[in-house]
Design a protein around this motif. Structure first.
Motif, short mmCIF file in Angstrom:
data_model
loop_
_atom_site.label_atom_id
_atom_site.label_comp_id
_atom_site.label_asym_id
_atom_site.label_seq_id
_atom_site.Cartn_x
_atom_site.Cartn_y
_atom_site.Cartn_z
N ARG A 143 0.84 -1.21 0.00
CA ARG A 143 0.00 0.00 0.00
C ARG A 143 0.87 1.25 0.00
O ARG A 143 0.63 2.19 -0.76
N GLU A 200 0.18 5.45 -0.90
CA GLU A 200 -0.79 5.77 0.16
C GLU A 200 -0.01 6.34 1.36
O GLU A 200 0.98 5.75 1.80
N HIS A 243 -4.55 10.87 -2.71
CA HIS A 243 -5.11 10.28 -1.49
C HIS A 243 -5.76 11.28 -0.55
O HIS A 243 -6.68 10.92 0.19
#
Ligand code: GLN
Length: 292
Positions: A67, A72, A214
């Motif tokens: 991730r 992220e 994000h």
């Protein structure tokens, strides 16, 4: 490639993966890997480094690295970010608190101390996670505050943070949008301190993908020059600010002059604060003629 046998080996491999995946995590690759490993183990980072390096690799660590390697932000993966020494819950519904914004909290606490207004009334415009409002309330045990946001999911996070920090009895959270007429009607003006970290990024600014892909766009972007929210909010401040009150606005590093001009046109004097890197970061606005 075989799976690493120990936490220490998995950290080396995870950090190398992150460093290779994204230029922007390059210098924090090792730190990020450690934070994700501590999260996977359910321990603090210092406990990880002192006690768990020879342990077996926890299931789930590789997925956390994947991730992060896809840009992220660590704070969203962990669900938490420290700000002004306090832990804040964060989700993609709120901007991640930045250390750059701590100068705004310091300026607010300094103003309250200089004026002897421990029982200050605060308004935080665009409260998001609640980090500005709650950090100031934490530092001013007699103060009361209202945090507004146009995002209901963000307000839910702010409310959770107020509860977790035991500040819920002094923080009122209200769904409101300074673009709409009458938004300020029941908030309890005038305020001794107004805080705001409004959206101020230019629409086409080159941002790290971790931010652009994000973090909530509605908390970041404010028109072609990033000034749209200042143009809307600042002219409304004189009616909200107590006679010797102070409004502290976070600004982009190149926006000090433009925002000071908007303030001057609204009858407000401004003073600049810089962040730890020496960049223009906060404008403190007061009624012209009020003791600075
Ligand atoms: N400081 C943030 C950034 O540079 C922007 C915050 C904001 O627009 N209020 O990504």
């Amino acid at each position: 490639m075989s799976s690493p046998a120990t936490v220490a080996a998995a950290l080396r491999e995870g950090a190398a993966t992150l460093a290779a995946s994204l230029a922007e995590v390059g210098d924090t690759a090792r730190l990020d890997a450690e934070l994700l490993m501590a999260h996977a183990l359910g321990v603090s980072r210092s406990d990880l480094l002192l006690r768990h390096m020879a342990a077996a690799v926890p299931g789930g660590f590789a997925a956390l690295i994947a991730r992060r390697a896809a840009a992220e932000p660590v704070a969203y993966i962990l669900g938490e970010q420290e700000f002004f020494g306090l832990p804040f819950r964060v989700t993609p519904d709120v901007l991640i608190p930045r250390a750059d914004s701590e100068v705004l909290v310091e300026a607010a606490l300094g103003h309250a101390a200089a004026r002897g207004i421990a029982g200050a009334k605060l308004l935080d415009c665009g409260t998001g996670s609640g980090c500005l409002l709650l950090a100031v309330l934490h530092g001013l045990p007699g103060a009361m505050g209202v945090g507004i946001d146009r995002s209901a999911p963000a307000l839910a996070i702010a409310a959770e943070n107020a509860r977790r920090l035991k500040l819920a009895d002094r923080a009122r959270l209200v769904l409101a949008d300074w673009h709409e007429a009458g938004w300020e009607r029941d908030l309890g003006a005038p305020f001794d301190l107004i805080l705001a970290n409004p959206p101020y990024v230019e629409a086409d600014a080159p941002l790290d993908s971790g931010v652009r892909d994000h973090e909530p766009a509605s908390a970041l972007f404010a028109g072609p020059e990033g000034l749209d929210d200042y143009f809307c909010l600042i002219p409304q401040l004189p009616a909200l600010l107590a006679p010797d009150g102070l409004a502290l606005l976070e600004i982009g590093a190149t926006q000090a002059e433009a925002v000071a001009d908007i303030a001057a046109a609204s009858g407000l004097a401004s003073r600049l604060y810089r962040d730890l890197a020496g960049r223009a970061r906060v404008l403190a606005l007061s009624h012209v003629g009020a003791a600075a």
